[in-house]
Design an enzyme around this catalytic site. Sequence first.
Site, mmCIF file in Angstrom:
data_model
loop_
_atom_site.group_PDB
_atom_site.id
_atom_site.type_symbol
_atom_site.label_atom_id
_atom_site.label_comp_id
_atom_site.label_asym_id
_atom_site.label_seq_id
_atom_site.Cartn_x
_atom_site.Cartn_y
_atom_site.Cartn_z
ATOM 1 N N ALA A 1 10.042 4.771 11.706
ATOM 2 C CA ALA A 1 9.499 6.257 11.637
ATOM 3 C C ALA A 1 8.231 6.113 12.512
ATOM 4 C CB ALA A 1 9.142 6.617 10.348
ATOM 5 N N GLY B 1 0.778 -1.207 0.052
ATOM 6 C CA GLY B 1 -0.084 0.012 -0.142
ATOM 7 C C GLY B 1 0.923 1.325 0.266
ATOM 8 N N CYS C 1 4.060 -9.073 1.433
ATOM 9 C CA CYS C 1 3.840 -9.622 0.177
ATOM 10 C C CYS C 1 5.051 -10.042 -0.460
ATOM 11 C CB CYS C 1 3.006 -8.837 -0.792
ATOM 12 S SG CYS C 1 2.518 -9.524 -2.254
ATOM 13 N N GLY D 1 -6.180 -22.412 11.650
ATOM 14 C CA GLY D 1 -7.301 -22.777 10.390
ATOM 15 C C GLY D 1 -7.536 -21.808 9.343
ATOM 16 N N CYS E 1 2.832 -13.397 0.232
ATOM 17 C CA CYS E 1 2.355 -14.013 -1.327
ATOM 18 C C CYS E 1 3.522 -14.475 -1.964
ATOM 19 C CB CYS E 1 1.714 -12.958 -2.021
ATOM 20 S SG CYS E 1 1.156 -11.303 -1.045
ATOM 21 N N GLU F 1 -2.060 -23.273 3.725
ATOM 22 C CA GLU F 1 -1.038 -23.412 2.607
ATOM 23 C C GLU F 1 0.291 -23.841 3.142
ATOM 24 O OE1 GLU F 1 -2.694 -19.240 0.429
ATOM 25 O OE2 GLU F 1 -1.050 -18.970 1.805
ATOM 26 N N TYR G 1 -5.895 -19.266 6.169
ATOM 27 C CA TYR G 1 -5.375 -19.459 4.851
ATOM 28 C C TYR G 1 -3.763 -19.948 5.108
ATOM 29 C CZ TYR G 1 -3.625 -15.030 3.706
ATOM 30 O OH TYR G 1 -2.952 -13.781 3.728
ATOM 31 N N ILE G 2 -3.350 -18.884 5.900
ATOM 32 C CA ILE G 2 -1.829 -19.419 5.997
ATOM 33 C C ILE G 2 -1.547 -20.507 6.551
ATOM 34 C CG2 ILE G 2 0.341 -18.231 7.344
ATOM 35 C CD1 ILE G 2 -0.644 -15.721 6.830
ATOM 36 N N ARG H 1 -12.541 -20.729 8.384
ATOM 37 C CA ARG H 1 -13.691 -19.837 8.473
ATOM 38 C C ARG H 1 -13.852 -18.454 7.575
ATOM 39 N NH1 ARG H 1 -14.202 -15.807 12.719
ATOM 40 N NH2 ARG H 1 -12.065 -16.087 13.371
ATOM 41 N N LYS I 1 5.938 -17.264 -0.455
ATOM 42 C CA LYS I 1 4.719 -18.410 -0.291
ATOM 43 C C LYS I 1 4.487 -19.030 -1.567
ATOM 44 C CE LYS I 1 0.519 -17.787 -0.571
ATOM 45 N NZ LYS I 1 -0.511 -17.064 -0.124
ATOM 46 N N HIS J 1 -13.581 -26.465 -23.951
ATOM 47 C CA HIS J 1 -13.493 -28.016 -23.755
ATOM 48 C C HIS J 1 -12.132 -28.557 -23.990
ATOM 49 C CE1 HIS J 1 -15.156 -32.043 -22.671
ATOM 50 N NE2 HIS J 1 -14.609 -32.357 -24.013
ATOM 51 N N GLU K 1 -15.257 -25.139 -17.453
ATOM 52 C CA GLU K 1 -16.399 -25.451 -18.262
ATOM 53 C C GLU K 1 -17.548 -25.798 -17.685
ATOM 54 O OE1 GLU K 1 -16.632 -28.669 -21.378
ATOM 55 O OE2 GLU K 1 -14.882 -29.286 -20.406
HETATM 56 C C1 LIG Z 1 2.364 -15.481 4.974
HETATM 57 C C2 LIG Z 1 1.591 -14.737 4.262
HETATM 58 C C3 LIG Z 1 0.993 -14.857 2.758
HETATM 59 C C4 LIG Z 1 0.022 -14.014 2.428
HETATM 60 N N1 LIG Z 1 -0.195 -14.437 1.091
HETATM 61 C C5 LIG Z 1 -1.142 -13.594 0.329
HETATM 62 C C6 LIG Z 1 -1.579 -14.031 -0.995
HETATM 63 O O1 LIG Z 1 -1.265 -14.899 -1.610
HETATM 64 N N2 LIG Z 1 -2.233 -12.837 -1.538
HETATM 65 C C7 LIG Z 1 -2.533 -11.690 -1.107
HETATM 66 O O2 LIG Z 1 -3.169 -10.777 -1.709
HETATM 67 N N3 LIG Z 1 -2.279 -11.418 0.198
HETATM 68 C C8 LIG Z 1 -1.427 -12.236 0.841
HETATM 69 N N4 LIG Z 1 -0.936 -11.919 2.188
HETATM 70 C C9 LIG Z 1 -1.065 -10.727 2.736
HETATM 71 C C10 LIG Z 1 -0.467 -9.438 2.069
HETATM 72 O O3 LIG Z 1 0.996 -9.744 2.196
HETATM 73 C C11 LIG Z 1 -1.004 -8.233 2.802
HETATM 74 O O4 LIG Z 1 -2.306 -7.985 2.700
HETATM 75 C C12 LIG Z 1 -0.236 -6.832 2.336
HETATM 76 O O5 LIG Z 1 1.307 -7.154 2.397
HETATM 77 C C13 LIG Z 1 -0.561 -5.574 2.886
HETATM 78 O O6 LIG Z 1 0.201 -4.559 2.500
HETATM 79 P P1 LIG Z 1 0.418 -3.363 3.476
HETATM 80 O O7 LIG Z 1 1.070 -2.245 2.432
HETATM 81 O O8 LIG Z 1 -0.954 -3.024 4.275
HETATM 82 O O9 LIG Z 1 1.519 -3.705 4.489
HETATM 83 P P2 LIG Z 1 2.769 -4.634 4.646
HETATM 84 O O10 LIG Z 1 3.175 -5.418 2.961
HETATM 85 O O11 LIG Z 1 3.037 -5.341 5.589
HETATM 86 O O12 LIG Z 1 3.974 -3.557 4.548
HETATM 87 C C14 LIG Z 1 4.048 -2.615 5.771
HETATM 88 C C15 LIG Z 1 5.612 -2.269 5.855
HETATM 89 O O13 LIG Z 1 5.714 -1.301 6.774
HETATM 90 C C16 LIG Z 1 7.035 -1.540 7.583
HETATM 91 N N5 LIG Z 1 6.660 -0.725 8.746
HETATM 92 C C17 LIG Z 1 5.944 -1.078 9.807
HETATM 93 N N6 LIG Z 1 6.097 -0.334 10.850
HETATM 94 C C18 LIG Z 1 6.922 0.748 10.497
HETATM 95 C C19 LIG Z 1 7.614 1.843 10.988
HETATM 96 N N7 LIG Z 1 7.062 2.261 12.230
HETATM 97 N N8 LIG Z 1 8.514 2.528 10.385
HETATM 98 C C20 LIG Z 1 9.014 2.035 9.158
HETATM 99 N N9 LIG Z 1 8.456 0.967 8.495
HETATM 100 C C21 LIG Z 1 7.549 0.466 9.079
HETATM 101 C C22 LIG Z 1 7.037 -3.146 7.645
HETATM 102 O O14 LIG Z 1 8.431 -3.330 7.730
HETATM 103 C C23 LIG Z 1 6.297 -3.447 6.260
HETATM 104 O O15 LIG Z 1 7.420 -3.571 5.170
HETATM 105 C C24 LIG Z 1 -0.327 -12.765 2.863
HETATM 106 C C25 LIG Z 1 0.557 -12.501 4.048
HETATM 107 C C26 LIG Z 1 1.323 -13.470 4.703
HETATM 108 C C27 LIG Z 1 1.707 -13.052 6.184
#
Ligand SMILES: Cc1cc2nc3c(=O)[nH]c(=O)nc-3n(C[C@H](O)[C@H](O)[C@H](O)COP(=O)(O)OP(=O)(O)OC[C@H]3O[C@@H](n4cnc5c(N)ncnc54)[C@H](O)[C@@H]3O)c2cc1C
Length: 460
Positions: free
Chosen positions: A115, A16, A43, A177, A48, A183, A179-180, A206, A51, A437, A442
């Site tokens: 930060a 994000g 991710c 239970g 993701c 998987e 998805y993680i 769930r 994984k 097919h 399908e």
């Molecule tokens: C094992 C696993 C498998 C997953 N598989 C999937 C999948 O197959 N498909 C899918 O869509 N989603 C999957 N997800 C979920 C997906 O990873 C998250 O939804 C996504 O990464 C969320 O993005 P984000 O930007 O909110 O946070 P994040 O990607 O978690 O990024 C947050 C970042 O902020 C940094 N941070 C935190 N606090 C601070 C701070 N105070 N100062 C500076 N940096 C900081 C962290 O180090 C991190 O890098 C999975 C998650 C896990 C744990």
Amino acid sequence: MADYDVDLFVIGGGSGGVRAARIAAEHGARVMVAEEYRLGGTCVIRGCVPKKLFVYASRFHGEFEDAAGYGWTVPQSTFDWATLVANKDREIARLEAAYGATLAKAGAKVAKSRAVLVDRHTVQLASGERVRAAYILVATGGTPTYGDSIPGIEHAISSNEAFHLREFPSRVVIQGGGYIAVEFAGIFAGLGAHVTLVYRGDMILRGFDDDVRKHLRVEMEARGIRVLTGCKVAAIEQASGHFSVRMSSGNHVPADRVLFATGRSANVAKLGLEAAGVELAKDGSVAVDRFSRTSVDNIYAVGDVTNRINLTPVAIREGHAFADTVFGAKPTAVDHSNVPTAVFSEPEVGTVGLTESEARAQLVQTDVYKAMFKPLKATLSGRSTSVLMKLIVDGLSGRVVGCHVVGEGAAEMAQLAAVAVKMGASKADFDATIALHPTAAEEFVTMRKPTASFVREAAE
Ligand SMILES: Cc1cc2nc3c(=O)[nH]c(=O)nc-3n(C[C@H](O)[C@H](O)[C@H](O)COP(=O)(O)OP(=O)(O)OC[C@H]3O[C@@H](n4cnc5c(N)ncnc54)[C@H](O)[C@@H]3O)c2cc1C
């Protein structure tokens, strides 16, 4: 915004945060991003992407077994965990660098630092440097939680550590239970481990359709995964060279690793949100409106830290919408309906829209179309497996409101079915589409009669 050092300060360089930073910079904003661990976030670094690479690795096992029925003689296969981890790490490092390059190209500065908020316009880096920002975006993601503290919990690992184990564990106990958990059960089992999945509820996954939940359990058990429901880990005891995991039932299961995949919580600890006046929701996540604005009007939050739908493409969409709203003069609220999702279990689950029970609670009439069949590939391989496909249809409007698949290619199917569901396609539209097919998909356009139909009782 000239009174500030930057127009936007993004805390967190994950899915994000990076998208928001890039788009805001492209809109002309002066942007700074702080990342305390590695650019790319959960991710890319420990979610993701690694994984899915592990999932690919784990599936060769079944392919080798299935090959014999097709005339292949596969020599005794061996698997090297260290090679997989090293190759995965190389790919992750490449992606991390690509994220850095993308931000640099857009003109956003990156601080490799934690930060925290000092007040509603000031962020402090680990070095003590303070940066004044017109807008602040909290995109700090989530962190694994371990549930109740039990004796020996310090021996448990989360998914974070599972990506970096030095040795392959030949016996794994997984608690959870969701998805993680499911998987990782498939990954370790496919790579050759004895896996026991322990879940305190009575059905795994769930929130997913009940037929999907039951079907997946049967398929997982057919692949040798022991699934214990209504049970939890009571203690992790050290034995000679391994762990002895005591279950709530009193049984002991030996394990080389115990993985807890019991949920994740918003990353808000010691972030200075209170100092800035940012309010949290009851579940501890950052409370936001539909434009991702917090209770403080220049502070926004996107992604897992807001605990809306915790998936990468959702965090990316929220980050993009935030940047368009604040810096692109294009107010954009994200539509969180009909988000497709997958579980990369073995076999895979793909789903979009309402489950049968959600539809029956919401609609006057729900028509259910369900098919279960042996996939063509399993005929010659002799594998005992079946595909489950289910369509949920609004019986009054004819609109397809849910699609659910368990089987090979389920995630790919769900992504495309989601386009039709999002567009409001009816069952008649599905039927008018000629089948492709021979495929499993399908079935979605050839299910002619509902297998069940439910009319909701009128409320008193
Ligand atoms: C094992 C696993 C498998 C997953 N598989 C999937 C999948 O197959 N498909 C899918 O869509 N989603 C999957 N997800 C979920 C997906 O990873 C998250 O939804 C996504 O990464 C969320 O993005 P984000 O930007 O909110 O946070 P994040 O990607 O978690 O990024 C947050 C970042 O902020 C940094 N941070 C935190 N606090 C601070 C701070 N105070 N100062 C500076 N940096 C900081 C962290 O180090 C991190 O890098 C999975 C998650 C896990 C744990």
